[in-house]
Design a protein around this motif. Structure first.
Motif, PDB file in Angstrom:
ATOM      1  N   ILE A 113      84.530 -19.455  28.797  1.00 40.11           N
ATOM      2  CA  ILE A 113      84.822 -20.647  29.594  1.00 40.11           C
ATOM      3  C   ILE A 113      86.377 -21.197  29.495  1.00 40.11           C
ATOM      4  N   ALA A 114      86.773 -21.199  28.182  1.00 38.96           N
ATOM      5  CA  ALA A 114      88.143 -21.381  28.097  1.00 38.96           C
ATOM      6  C   ALA A 114      89.158 -20.392  28.770  1.00 38.96           C
ATOM      7  N   LEU A 115      88.896 -19.261  28.588  1.00 36.29           N
ATOM      8  CA  LEU A 115      89.527 -18.404  29.305  1.00 36.29           C
ATOM      9  C   LEU A 115      89.590 -18.338  31.103  1.00 36.29           C
ATOM     10  N   ALA A 116      88.301 -18.663  31.385  1.00 38.40           N
ATOM     11  CA  ALA A 116      88.316 -18.892  33.006  1.00 38.40           C
ATOM     12  C   ALA A 116      88.979 -20.074  33.259  1.00 38.40           C
ATOM     13  N   LEU A 117      89.100 -21.192  32.528  1.00 37.52           N
ATOM     14  CA  LEU A 117      89.830 -22.505  32.948  1.00 37.52           C
ATOM     15  C   LEU A 117      91.284 -22.175  33.060  1.00 37.52           C
ATOM     16  N   ILE A 118      91.685 -21.381  32.131  1.00 40.35           N
ATOM     17  CA  ILE A 118      93.347 -20.944  32.131  1.00 40.35           C
ATOM     18  C   ILE A 118      93.406 -20.223  33.518  1.00 40.35           C
ATOM     19  N   LEU A 119      92.437 -19.176  33.619  1.00 37.57           N
ATOM     20  CA  LEU A 119      92.848 -18.180  34.604  1.00 37.57           C
ATOM     21  C   LEU A 119      92.674 -19.147  36.068  1.00 37.57           C
ATOM     22  N   LEU A 120      91.748 -20.013  36.222  1.00 36.80           N
ATOM     23  CA  LEU A 120      91.648 -20.920  37.308  1.00 36.80           C
ATOM     24  C   LEU A 120      93.071 -21.752  37.605  1.00 36.80           C
ATOM     25  N   GLY A 121      93.425 -22.193  36.569  1.00 38.15           N
ATOM     26  CA  GLY A 121      94.660 -22.834  36.427  1.00 38.15           C
ATOM     27  C   GLY A 121      95.715 -22.200  37.010  1.00 38.15           C
ATOM     28  N   LEU A 122      96.051 -20.959  36.569  1.00 32.83           N
ATOM     29  CA  LEU A 122      97.181 -19.973  36.943  1.00 32.83           C
ATOM     30  C   LEU A 122      96.889 -19.685  38.409  1.00 32.83           C
ATOM     31  N   SER A 123      95.613 -19.511  39.023  1.00 30.17           N
ATOM     32  CA  SER A 123      95.470 -19.036  40.251  1.00 30.17           C
ATOM     33  C   SER A 123      95.802 -20.332  41.162  1.00 30.17           C
ATOM     34  N   PHE A 124      95.288 -21.824  40.668  1.00 36.08           N
ATOM     35  CA  PHE A 124      95.758 -22.981  41.363  1.00 36.08           C
ATOM     36  C   PHE A 124      96.993 -22.953  41.553  1.00 36.08           C
ATOM     37  N   SER A 182      94.475 -19.270  18.268  1.00 35.51           N
ATOM     38  CA  SER A 182      95.478 -17.966  18.138  1.00 35.51           C
ATOM     39  C   SER A 182      94.781 -16.919  18.971  1.00 35.51           C
ATOM     40  N   ALA A 183      93.503 -16.600  19.091  1.00 34.03           N
ATOM     41  CA  ALA A 183      93.027 -15.441  19.647  1.00 34.03           C
ATOM     42  C   ALA A 183      93.211 -15.547  21.363  1.00 34.03           C
ATOM     43  N   LEU A 184      92.756 -16.898  21.585  1.00 33.54           N
ATOM     44  CA  LEU A 184      93.207 -17.264  22.975  1.00 33.54           C
ATOM     45  C   LEU A 184      94.577 -17.387  23.590  1.00 33.54           C
ATOM     46  N   PHE A 185      95.572 -17.593  22.723  1.00 38.00           N
ATOM     47  CA  PHE A 185      96.759 -17.572  22.971  1.00 38.00           C
ATOM     48  C   PHE A 185      97.496 -16.172  23.123  1.00 38.00           C
ATOM     49  N   GLU A 186      97.106 -15.148  22.436  1.00 34.64           N
ATOM     50  CA  GLU A 186      97.299 -13.810  22.355  1.00 34.64           C
ATOM     51  C   GLU A 186      96.954 -13.449  23.582  1.00 34.64           C
ATOM     52  N   ILE A 187      95.834 -13.443  24.070  1.00 34.76           N
ATOM     53  CA  ILE A 187      95.271 -13.081  25.467  1.00 34.76           C
ATOM     54  C   ILE A 187      96.229 -13.551  26.608  1.00 34.76           C
ATOM     55  N   VAL A 188      96.298 -14.954  26.622  1.00 34.38           N
ATOM     56  CA  VAL A 188      97.007 -15.400  27.865  1.00 34.38           C
ATOM     57  C   VAL A 188      98.530 -14.861  27.711  1.00 34.38           C
ATOM     58  N   LEU A 211      93.238 -11.926  30.192  1.00 41.62           N
ATOM     59  CA  LEU A 211      92.186 -12.904  30.753  1.00 41.62           C
ATOM     60  C   LEU A 211      91.140 -12.531  31.275  1.00 41.62           C
ATOM     61  N   THR A 212      91.066 -11.470  32.331  1.00 36.36           N
ATOM     62  CA  THR A 212      90.081 -11.126  33.063  1.00 36.36           C
ATOM     63  C   THR A 212      88.965 -10.220  32.375  1.00 36.36           C
ATOM     64  N   THR A 213      89.555  -9.388  31.567  1.00 34.58           N
ATOM     65  CA  THR A 213      88.787  -8.370  30.755  1.00 34.58           C
ATOM     66  C   THR A 213      88.112  -9.195  29.736  1.00 34.58           C
ATOM     67  N   ALA A 214      88.897  -9.761  29.084  1.00 34.00           N
ATOM     68  CA  ALA A 214      88.191 -10.966  28.045  1.00 34.00           C
ATOM     69  C   ALA A 214      87.201 -11.741  28.340  1.00 34.00           C
ATOM     70  N   ILE A 215      87.259 -12.372  29.579  1.00 36.04           N
ATOM     71  CA  ILE A 215      86.085 -12.999  30.037  1.00 36.04           C
ATOM     72  C   ILE A 215      84.855 -12.244  30.236  1.00 36.04           C
ATOM     73  N   LEU A 216      85.025 -10.933  30.762  1.00 39.91           N
ATOM     74  CA  LEU A 216      84.108 -10.295  31.039  1.00 39.91           C
ATOM     75  C   LEU A 216      83.274  -9.932  29.577  1.00 39.91           C
ATOM     76  N   LEU A 217      84.213  -9.536  28.286  1.00 37.38           N
ATOM     77  CA  LEU A 217      83.629  -9.182  27.291  1.00 37.38           C
ATOM     78  C   LEU A 217      83.011 -10.565  26.549  1.00 37.38           C
ATOM     79  N   GLU A 218      83.667 -11.660  26.646  1.00 40.41           N
ATOM     80  CA  GLU A 218      83.182 -12.804  25.913  1.00 40.41           C
ATOM     81  C   GLU A 218      81.790 -12.983  26.643  1.00 40.41           C
TER      82      GLU A 218
END
Length: 234
Positions: free
Chosen positions: A207-218, A17-23, A190-197
């Motif tokens: 890592i989960a947030l980074a994977l999603i961000l990489l997926g969106l960038s790809f 849920s927290a991941l989904f909220e950030i995305v 996503l970016t600020t959450a990665i920094l904080l986590e």
């Protein structure tokens, strides 16, 4: 590392849920910023690409400068404008967002992506054969009809400009950190959450947030490549 990656994938698959909220917030902020950038940038880019007028070189120079602005500088400017003592913050108008809200983050990301959308649209329009416009006018088309036809002709470059605009904001951290404050449940993207986590040592979530961000960038870069015709030669 392997264990952290495994937990990260588990978080994504389970729909944390927290991941989904950030995305969701990230896509909302970047999506709204991209919408505003498109509504302003495409008409301006078309205007600059089709017309010659006094002061055009200055406008183009400012546009190119905006394309290279560091996001943290944009964040600082927006922060100063929207602060309580700033020129916009003092007005207390309902349409002017407050600092540390998604609205302020949208403003900052719009400023970042707008020059890119406008600049690449201008380049795409200028790449269309100028004789096409002359032909359209000779056949009785109005300036607006001629501009629309040329914009349609340059649609691939215009789509690329929009995708490039999205790529420039979905992965930036400086501006949203300054004007959003990285507040949990309100302005954490996503970016600020990665920094904080990462600072917290919660590497599975990072890592989960980074994977999603990489997926969106790809996905955005792959779409750009396909539109540019690169995919057909591979």
């Amino acid at each position: 590392m392997v264990r952290g990656l495994s937990k990260a994938i588990q978080l994504i698959v389970q729909g944390d849920s927290a991941l989904f909220e950030i995305v969701t917030l990230s896509l909302y902020v970047s999506g709204m910023a991209l919408l505003f950038s498109t509504l302003i940038g495409i008409p301006l880019g078309t205007l600059l690409g089709l017309n010659r007028f006094l002061g055009r070189k200055l406008v183009v120079a400012l546009l190119y400068t905006g394309m290279g602005l560091p996001p943290v500088v944009v964040g600082l400017v927006v922060y100063l404008l929207l602060s309580r003592n700033g020129p916009l913050g003092q007005l207390n108008w309902p349409l002017i967002p407050e600092l540390f809200t998604p609205g302020a983050m949208i403003v900052a990301q719009t400023v970042i992506s707008f020059p890119l959308v406008a600049g690449l649209t201008m380049a795409a329009v200028m790449g269309v054969d100028p004789r096409l416009r002359q032909q359209l006018i000779a056949l009785g088309a109005t300036p607006w009809q001629a501009a629309w036809t040329i914009l349609v002709e340059a649609r691939t470059g215009v789509f690329v400009s929009v995708i490039a605009g999205f790529g420039s904001i979905i992965s930036e951290v400086g501006a949203v950190m300054l004007v959003g404050g990285n507040i949990e449940g309100r302005t954490r993207v996503l970016t600020t959450a990665i920094l904080l986590e990462t600072r917290k040592g919660s590497f599975d979530m990072a890592i989960a947030l980074a994977l999603i961000l990489l997926g969106l960038s790809f996905l955005s870069n792959f779409a750009m490549l396909c539109l540019q015709g690169g995919g057909s030669r591979e």
